[in-house]
Enzyme design. Sequence first.
Site, mmCIF file in Angstrom:
data_model
loop_
_atom_site.group_PDB
_atom_site.id
_atom_site.type_symbol
_atom_site.label_atom_id
_atom_site.label_comp_id
_atom_site.label_asym_id
_atom_site.label_seq_id
_atom_site.Cartn_x
_atom_site.Cartn_y
_atom_site.Cartn_z
ATOM 1 N N GLU A 174 -0.329 -5.422 8.686
ATOM 2 C CA GLU A 174 -1.307 -5.743 7.643
ATOM 3 C C GLU A 174 -2.195 -6.945 7.985
ATOM 4 O O GLU A 174 -2.201 -7.960 7.284
ATOM 5 C CB GLU A 174 -0.603 -5.948 6.302
ATOM 6 C CG GLU A 174 0.104 -4.700 5.830
ATOM 7 C CD GLU A 174 0.657 -4.790 4.423
ATOM 8 O OE1 GLU A 174 0.672 -5.893 3.841
ATOM 9 O OE2 GLU A 174 1.067 -3.741 3.895
ATOM 10 N N GLU A 214 5.343 2.087 5.612
ATOM 11 C CA GLU A 214 5.879 1.547 4.362
ATOM 12 C C GLU A 214 5.402 2.401 3.200
ATOM 13 O O GLU A 214 4.236 2.817 3.172
ATOM 14 C CB GLU A 214 5.407 0.104 4.111
ATOM 15 C CG GLU A 214 6.033 -0.911 5.000
ATOM 16 C CD GLU A 214 5.588 -2.334 4.699
ATOM 17 O OE1 GLU A 214 5.317 -2.660 3.535
ATOM 18 O OE2 GLU A 214 5.510 -3.112 5.662
HETATM 19 C C1 BG6 Z 1 3.646 -4.943 2.382
HETATM 20 C C2 BG6 Z 1 4.362 -5.835 3.356
HETATM 21 O O1 BG6 Z 1 2.439 -5.536 2.082
HETATM 22 O O2 BG6 Z 1 4.175 -4.793 1.116
HETATM 23 C C3 BG6 Z 1 5.829 -6.064 3.070
HETATM 24 O O3 BG6 Z 1 4.195 -5.371 4.659
HETATM 25 C C4 BG6 Z 1 6.011 -6.253 1.569
HETATM 26 O O4 BG6 Z 1 6.242 -7.180 3.806
HETATM 27 C C5 BG6 Z 1 5.561 -4.973 0.880
HETATM 28 O O5 BG6 Z 1 7.320 -6.581 1.196
HETATM 29 C C6 BG6 Z 1 5.747 -4.980 -0.619
HETATM 30 O O6 BG6 Z 1 5.144 -6.105 -1.177
HETATM 31 P P1 BG6 Z 1 5.976 -7.047 -2.149
HETATM 32 O O7 BG6 Z 1 5.104 -8.204 -2.437
HETATM 33 O O8 BG6 Z 1 6.257 -6.227 -3.342
HETATM 34 O O9 BG6 Z 1 7.202 -7.399 -1.390
#
Ligand code: BG6
Length: 472
Positions: free
Chosen positions: A166, A371
């Site tokens: 990201e 993700e």
């Molecule tokens: C992504 C990141 O932006 O979102 C992760 O790569 C992150 O590191 C995930 O944990 C979810 O975001 P958050 O703020 O809910 O943990």
Amino acid sequence: METKNIKAFPKDFLWGSSTASFQCEGAANEDGKGESVIDRRVQDKSLCDYSVASDHYHRYKEDVKLMKECGLKAYRFSISWTRILPLGNGEINQKGLKFYDDLINELIENNIEPIVTIYHFDYPQGLIDQYGGWLDRRSVEDYVRYAEILFENYGDRVKYWLTINEQDHVMHHPFRLGLQGLDAKESVRLGFIANHHMSVAGALAIEKCHEMIPGSKIGPAACFDILYPATNNPVDVLAWKDAMDIRNYHVLDLNCLGEYNGTLMKYLEDRQMVPSILDGDIDIMKRNRPDFIGLNFYMSRSVKENPISETNKIGDIDVRILPMAEAGVYMTVKNENLKSTLWGWEVDEIGLHISARLLWDRYKLPLLITENGFGHVETMPNDKEMIQDDNRIEYLTKHLKSIKEAMNLGVEFLGYCNWSFIDLVSGHSGFSKRYGLVFVNRDEHDLRDLSRHKKKSFYWYKDLIETNGEKI
Ligand code: BG6
């Protein structure tokens, strides 16, 4: 459109799960690890105790055993730069190298394909102290050297690599760049300098990876929270197009096409924010095309026009989490058609389908979902109970269905890694926002026993993998 005869997932589809070093490992000060920008920021423990996180550093064997039981074909994790190079450059820390060596061996012995993110937010504080980190050109060389060390040591066993997680978020979060106390406009300007250096560094890492590891596959891990026009008023559709070019496509255009798109360049010129681009930089990016795009997908957003006025002048930026609005460009508004998570993230599986098709049309590169997940509050069940995370199962099922539909229309996918395998520290919301298939027994401040407990989604995923996603 409705389609018939939906294709099955390919036989070699990488059914996986993801984590990131600082969010799960803990052992923040052990075995010679150096300080990262995350460690510096979370010294104030009022947020959450990151220094232990999910204690994966000490329990990785137990975690890999759970991955094996779940049937994972792949595990995406990141390497902590400062475990390998405590200062970001200079001396190598052998104990850090050994930890990942052991983890990779453990995965391979269990037939789990390692997918390694080279850098996932935890930038070395040492490089900030030496020369300001990503804002300085020297950052390119140091990132590439770090990547080479990883290729040299793990390239015999790791075939899938992710350059930077990201990049668009890193550039828009001053604390991830080691910056503090700047006004919004200045931090956006500096973010574009960092962005250019990360783009060149990522491209050079692709070059080295291809040279050093024959048959390897490498790409960026991009966040693509797709945008929609909030109405069919052409002014809102125009604002949407501008926002897509400036917010969504710009990093992938650099990573995959080696281009600053025209909208972005004009936006930067009007705001005197064009970063210094050295002779040869564009060529480096153009000649090192990634093999795939890693896609992090959580939600969509909607945008409308944001007219200039006496009180709303060019360059006015509303920074909450990301720049959510810019005078003369766009503003983000709520989408009344979608439900949100407890944190206001608008859940939108169709957005994943649309994103996949847009990315395929523009870049013609296969996608690896790196993700995708549902953050929720969950508490430790009693001995005989299991966390019934049906909401997570529903979220993941719907997103996988979208992948299948996009696949049916010609988009190529290498695999799917949900976020996250075990519960871990969230990027913004401590330990109360859980994403895991496996519950980790701790809360923000009370570390309890950190024991692991399989949630209902663990068994759902296991069954899905066994049947190669047949039920989707
Ligand atoms: C992504 C990141 O932006 O979102 C992760 O790569 C992150 O590191 C995930 O944990 C979810 O975001 P958050 O703020 O809910 O943990």
